[in-house]
Design an enzyme around this catalytic site. Structure first.
Site, PDB file in Angstrom:
ATOM      1  N   CYS A   1     -25.145 -28.363  34.071  1.00  0.00           N
ATOM      2  CA  CYS A   1     -23.791 -28.798  34.422  1.00  0.00           C
ATOM      3  C   CYS A   1     -23.792 -30.310  34.271  1.00  0.00           C
ATOM      4  O   CYS A   1     -24.850 -30.917  34.079  1.00  0.00           O
ATOM      5  CB  CYS A   1     -23.462 -28.492  35.876  1.00  0.00           C
ATOM      6  SG  CYS A   1     -23.536 -26.744  36.283  1.00  0.00           S
TER       7      CYS A   1
ATOM      8  N   ARG B   1     -21.946 -30.430  28.601  1.00  0.00           N
ATOM      9  CA  ARG B   1     -22.941 -29.847  29.505  1.00  0.00           C
ATOM     10  C   ARG B   1     -22.426 -28.605  30.233  1.00  0.00           C
ATOM     11  O   ARG B   1     -23.178 -27.943  30.968  1.00  0.00           O
ATOM     12  CB  ARG B   1     -23.378 -30.881  30.554  1.00  0.00           C
ATOM     13  CG  ARG B   1     -24.056 -32.094  29.942  1.00  0.00           C
ATOM     14  CD  ARG B   1     -24.456 -33.079  31.006  1.00  0.00           C
ATOM     15  NE  ARG B   1     -25.477 -32.544  31.880  1.00  0.00           N
ATOM     16  CZ  ARG B   1     -26.789 -32.622  31.651  1.00  0.00           C
ATOM     17  NH1 ARG B   1     -27.216 -33.221  30.568  1.00  0.00           N
ATOM     18  NH2 ARG B   1     -27.646 -32.117  32.495  1.00  0.00           N
TER      19      ARG B   1
ATOM     20  N   TRP C   1     -21.307 -25.210  34.286  1.00  0.00           N
ATOM     21  CA  TRP C   1     -21.807 -24.111  33.451  1.00  0.00           C
ATOM     22  C   TRP C   1     -22.397 -23.142  34.451  1.00  0.00           C
ATOM     23  O   TRP C   1     -23.470 -23.378  35.013  1.00  0.00           O
ATOM     24  CB  TRP C   1     -22.849 -24.631  32.467  1.00  0.00           C
ATOM     25  CG  TRP C   1     -23.364 -23.560  31.585  1.00  0.00           C
ATOM     26  CD1 TRP C   1     -24.521 -22.850  31.737  1.00  0.00           C
ATOM     27  CD2 TRP C   1     -22.749 -23.062  30.404  1.00  0.00           C
ATOM     28  NE1 TRP C   1     -24.646 -21.943  30.722  1.00  0.00           N
ATOM     29  CE2 TRP C   1     -23.584 -22.044  29.892  1.00  0.00           C
ATOM     30  CE3 TRP C   1     -21.564 -23.364  29.730  1.00  0.00           C
ATOM     31  CZ2 TRP C   1     -23.271 -21.335  28.729  1.00  0.00           C
ATOM     32  CZ3 TRP C   1     -21.256 -22.664  28.581  1.00  0.00           C
ATOM     33  CH2 TRP C   1     -22.107 -21.670  28.090  1.00  0.00           C
TER      34      TRP C   1
ATOM     35  N   ASN D   1     -26.174 -30.099  39.845  1.00  0.00           N
ATOM     36  CA  ASN D   1     -26.627 -29.540  38.569  1.00  0.00           C
ATOM     37  C   ASN D   1     -28.025 -28.998  38.802  1.00  0.00           C
ATOM     38  O   ASN D   1     -28.894 -29.738  39.269  1.00  0.00           O
ATOM     39  CB  ASN D   1     -26.641 -30.657  37.509  1.00  0.00           C
ATOM     40  CG  ASN D   1     -27.404 -30.267  36.255  1.00  0.00           C
ATOM     41  OD1 ASN D   1     -27.414 -29.095  35.874  1.00  0.00           O
ATOM     42  ND2 ASN D   1     -28.046 -31.230  35.626  1.00  0.00           N
ATOM     43  N   GLY D   2     -28.239 -27.714  38.487  1.00  0.00           N
ATOM     44  CA  GLY D   2     -29.563 -27.134  38.701  1.00  0.00           C
ATOM     45  C   GLY D   2     -29.445 -25.783  39.375  1.00  0.00           C
ATOM     46  O   GLY D   2     -28.371 -25.173  39.381  1.00  0.00           O
TER      47      GLY D   2
ATOM     48  N   LYS E   1     -33.377 -18.860  10.547  1.00  0.00           N
ATOM     49  CA  LYS E   1     -33.010 -20.256  10.803  1.00  0.00           C
ATOM     50  C   LYS E   1     -32.875 -21.005   9.474  1.00  0.00           C
ATOM     51  O   LYS E   1     -31.951 -21.777   9.262  1.00  0.00           O
ATOM     52  CB  LYS E   1     -34.058 -20.964  11.680  1.00  0.00           C
ATOM     53  CG  LYS E   1     -34.042 -20.588  13.123  1.00  0.00           C
ATOM     54  CD  LYS E   1     -32.964 -21.266  13.928  1.00  0.00           C
ATOM     55  CE  LYS E   1     -31.922 -20.360  14.461  1.00  0.00           C
ATOM     56  NZ  LYS E   1     -32.157 -19.233  15.262  1.00  0.00           N
TER      57      LYS E   1
ATOM     58  N   HIS F   1     -46.494  -3.880  -0.990  1.00  0.00           N
ATOM     59  CA  HIS F   1     -45.659  -2.715  -1.325  1.00  0.00           C
ATOM     60  C   HIS F   1     -44.408  -3.141  -2.098  1.00  0.00           C
ATOM     61  O   HIS F   1     -43.429  -2.407  -2.127  1.00  0.00           O
ATOM     62  CB  HIS F   1     -45.299  -1.952  -0.047  1.00  0.00           C
ATOM     63  CG  HIS F   1     -46.494  -1.379   0.636  1.00  0.00           C
ATOM     64  ND1 HIS F   1     -47.158  -0.262   0.164  1.00  0.00           N
ATOM     65  CD2 HIS F   1     -47.193  -1.797   1.713  1.00  0.00           C
ATOM     66  CE1 HIS F   1     -48.200   0.000   0.937  1.00  0.00           C
ATOM     67  NE2 HIS F   1     -48.248  -0.934   1.884  1.00  0.00           N
TER      68      HIS F   1
ATOM     69  N   LYS G   1     -20.093 -19.790  16.435  1.00  0.00           N
ATOM     70  CA  LYS G   1     -21.075 -19.680  17.518  1.00  0.00           C
ATOM     71  C   LYS G   1     -21.070 -18.288  18.137  1.00  0.00           C
ATOM     72  O   LYS G   1     -22.112 -17.746  18.442  1.00  0.00           O
ATOM     73  CB  LYS G   1     -20.801 -20.745  18.583  1.00  0.00           C
ATOM     74  CG  LYS G   1     -21.821 -20.775  19.704  1.00  0.00           C
ATOM     75  CD  LYS G   1     -23.178 -21.288  19.241  1.00  0.00           C
ATOM     76  CE  LYS G   1     -24.250 -21.188  20.304  1.00  0.00           C
ATOM     77  NZ  LYS G   1     -25.602 -21.164  19.719  1.00  0.00           N
TER      78      LYS G   1
HETATM   79  C1  F6R Z   1     -28.774 -17.354  14.766  1.00  0.00           C
HETATM   80  C2  F6R Z   1     -27.718 -17.012  15.710  1.00  0.00           C
HETATM   81  C3  F6R Z   1     -27.126 -15.661  15.627  1.00  0.00           C
HETATM   82  C4  F6R Z   1     -26.936 -15.070  17.041  1.00  0.00           C
HETATM   83  C5  F6R Z   1     -26.172 -13.733  16.959  1.00  0.00           C
HETATM   84  C6  F6R Z   1     -26.047 -13.066  18.307  1.00  0.00           C
HETATM   85  O1  F6R Z   1     -29.244 -18.656  14.944  1.00  0.00           O
HETATM   86  O2  F6R Z   1     -27.328 -17.808  16.524  1.00  0.00           O
HETATM   87  O3  F6R Z   1     -27.881 -14.799  14.841  1.00  0.00           O
HETATM   88  O4  F6R Z   1     -28.190 -14.897  17.624  1.00  0.00           O
HETATM   89  O5  F6R Z   1     -24.906 -13.952  16.427  1.00  0.00           O
HETATM   90  O6  F6R Z   1     -25.328 -13.846  19.185  1.00  0.00           O
HETATM   91  P1  F6R Z   1     -25.334 -13.555  20.721  1.00  0.00           P
HETATM   92  O7  F6R Z   1     -26.717 -13.777  21.223  1.00  0.00           O
HETATM   93  O8  F6R Z   1     -24.349 -14.524  21.306  1.00  0.00           O
HETATM   94  O9  F6R Z   1     -24.907 -12.125  20.905  1.00  0.00           O
END
Ligand code: F6R
Length: 606
Positions: free
Chosen positions: A2, A27, A74, A100-101, A483, A502, A601
């Site tokens: 937070c 945060r 958060w 925060n914590g 990644k 294979h 995200k």
């Molecule tokens: C990869 C990445 C995605 C998420 C996936 C699941 O770096 O961020 O592969 O891991 O979209 O997302 P969550 O965990 O939010 O269900």
């Protein structure tokens, strides 16, 4: 994670407090609030982003105050709503606290205080601090805070104000960051330096165990016994934008550097008497007892964390773990019966396929245990029990510190299931011990960053990569390849090392490097022979292995070492390496790793 702010001075307007808080919005942003002493003692807090708070305060933004604290949340304990938002107050509404914590022993403290007649209004761990300070207050705020923090276990950065003390904020830190400075007639403290830079660039970073008295023209720092401490003043030459990212160029980089802290936060309060401990599972232990099969659903990086869990539990028990990518699970005959356990893993808690899988499993009578980062997310609300990752907000699109947090929670859950089902033994003890000591080792791994950047420079122009690993290292290979693909747009594929011959070995040549994940584990020599086969096809090889293993040098000069650990824990130990390798290649190629193309995200659609 937070964000907290405290300000004390003469010519301050509420607008100043809100502007300072906005610098910390990264945060946490599920609710926000302020407490201030001006003509009156006021508290205002709201669910939602800081803009919601700002709108609600529109008529008051020009009001003056002498001392104020602010918080952007958060959530960890209690869903995001107006009541659970900070600041929290005591019974008499004279004391306000932001935090925060995580307070590990908040239940015990709350019970004790309730017996003494305190009335609580929120579900948060934080509220106990306000009541503890009230309990100890006899006219001296510093003295009361010193007594209160002695009773707290866990991690905290707090700022406390009292209605009758118009010129002082008392703050304390253990495990969560806090920095303070004095500007022109303004004393300010915050979770990071960003809000301070408008007022001063000379700052003091509080250390664990410090308690600070902040005034408009100075401060004193004490230890928890009330003995004065000297703290060095640092001159910070950051602009405000850089400071938001802690001086790092990208959030992804900052978040990788937070891997050890994310691990600490995931473990806090979850080991008791040298055994795994989940308060949340209290009523579900019966369900986990006698289970002969556990289902797991998740996507992407969360799926790879689940795969590590499968290897872990199947290697240590007779329990079958069936894991499936959510987008597949939801369209198959579910093979679920009444009382089955389904574990759903999701950082966001909003991934559409995972939610639908959970709904389907529930319809067939499954009990849902979810592992989630975002408190109050749909998955959290729809699960029977949620184990939170407590990793704090992750801004970079690629999952990094939350992968570490997922793994930590899954290892602990695996160990708990072993304990409940009679599989607890010396090896389990050893794994738990090594897990608890892992954050420090992860710091050592992060110190390899310059070497990893050098390797990234050397390999950045290849157009294909083959990641390989066996057993526990296979999920690490998958995660490394994912990644690399998602933030550098380089094609990368991952295979169980034994599968190379294979088919995929046909791809290898001088332009197709192999990234071999091969710690000193029971499968090391098997993987080594696969790598030697790859070398004979002239493929350049990078090895991710264990410190002290000289035989790696027979394979390649491009070696990244990590400290030794139990073989099951290498996915955790090695996560920062594959994250950093991809990050540096993206950065060196001039790509923005925080916002990879075509990705969001959280994937809230099919
Ligand atoms: C990869 C990445 C995605 C998420 C996936 C699941 O770096 O961020 O592969 O891991 O979209 O997302 P969550 O965990 O939010 O269900």
């Amino acid at each position: 994670m937070c964000g907290i702010v405290g300000m004390v001075g003469e010519n301050l307007k509420l607008e100043d407090l809100v502007i300072s808080l906005q610098k910390l919005e990264y945060r946490g942003y599920d609710s926000a609030g302020i407490a201030y002493l001006g003509d009156n003692f006021g508290v205002y807090k709201k669910k939602g982003r800081i803009d919601v708070l700002r709108n609600g305060l529109k008529q008051k933004l020009n009001d003056r105050f002498f001392v104020g604290i602010a918080h952007t949340r958060w959530a960890t304990h209690g869903e995001p709503n107006d009541i659970n938002a900070h600041p929290h107050m005591d019974c008499k509404e004279e004391i306000a606290v932001v935090h925060n914590g995580i307070i590990e022993n908040y239940r015990e403290i709350r019970e004790f205080l309730e017996q003494r007649g305190h009335i609580f209004s929120s579900e948060t761990d934080t509220e106990v601090i306000a009541h503890l300070v009230e309990e100890e207050f006899e006219g001296d705020l510093l003295d009361a805070v010193l007594k209160a923090v002695k009773k707290l276990k866990g991690a905290y950065a707090i700022a406390v104000v009292h209605k009758s003390v118009p010129d002082t904020i008392v703050a304390a830190r253990k495990g969560s960051p806090l920095v303070a400075g004095i500007g022109n007639g303004v004393g300010i403290l915050a979770s990071d330096v960003t809000p301070l830079l408008r007022f001063t660039k000379d700052v003091v970073f509080l250390e664990d165990g410090d308690v600070m008295v902040l005034r408009k023209d100075g401060f004193e720092v004490y230890n928890t016994d009330g003995v004065k401490q000297q703290r060095k003043i640092y001159h910070v030459d950051w602009d405000e934008k850089a400071a938001e990212k802690g001086g790092y160029k990208y959030f992804m980089y900052k978040e990788i550097m937070e891997d050890p802290q994310a691990l600490v936060n995931a473990l806090v309060g979850r080991v008791k008497n040298d055994r795994p401990f989940f308060e949340e599972l209290e009523y579900y232990e019966e369900l986990l007892k006698g289970a002969d099969r556990i289902r797991v659903v998740s996507c992407g990086t969360s799926y790879y964390a689940g795969l590590v869990f499968k290897y872990f539990l199947e290697n240590h028990t007779d329990i079958d773990v069936e894991i499936e990518v959510s987008s597949e699970f939801r369209y198959k005959r579910p093979h679920i019966k009444e009382g089955d356990i389904l574990i759903a893993i999701s950082q966001s808690g909003e991934t559409a396929d995972t939610l639908e899988s959970v709904r389907l499993a529930k319809k067939h009578g499954a009990k849902i245990v979810s592992i989630v980062n975002v408190v109050g997310s749909t998955l959290d609300r729809e699960s029977d029990v949620t184990l939170f990752m407590n990793a704090g907000p992750e801004i970079g699109v690629a999952a990094t510190k939350t992968y570490v947090a997922e793994l930590a929670v899954l290892y602990l859950l695996g160990l708990k299931i072993m304990e409940i089902n009679g599989y607890w033994d010396r090896e389990a003890e050893d794994i738990l011990d090594k897990l608890v000591r892992m954050p420090e080792l992860l710091e050592n791994v992060l110190r390899k960053d310059p070497q990893i950047r050098e390797l990234s420079e050397k390999y950045k122009n290849y157009r294909n990569f083959m990641y390989i690993g066996r057993g526990y290292s296979y999920p690490t290979a998958l995660e490394g390849a994912l990644k690399l693909k998602e933030i550098t747009y380089i094609h990368a594929t991952a295979y169980q090392a034994g599968e190379l011959k294979h088919g995929p070995i046909a791809l290898l040549d001088v332009d197709f490097p192999v990234f071999a994940v091969m710690p000193d584990d029971s499968l090391f020599f098997k993987t080594k022979s696969n790598v030697i086969e790859s070398k004979s096809r002239n493929a350049p090889v990078i090895v991710l292995g264990t410190e002290g293993n000289r035989s790696l040098e027979e394979i390649t000069g491009d070696i990244i070492h990590v400290p030794p650990t139990h073989e099951s824990l290498y996915p955790l130990m090695m996560a920062p390496v594959v994250q950093l390798f991809a990050y540096h290649i993206a950065d060196l190629k001039g790509l923005d790793p925080d916002k990879p193309r075509n990705l969001a995200k959280s994937v809230t659609v099919e």
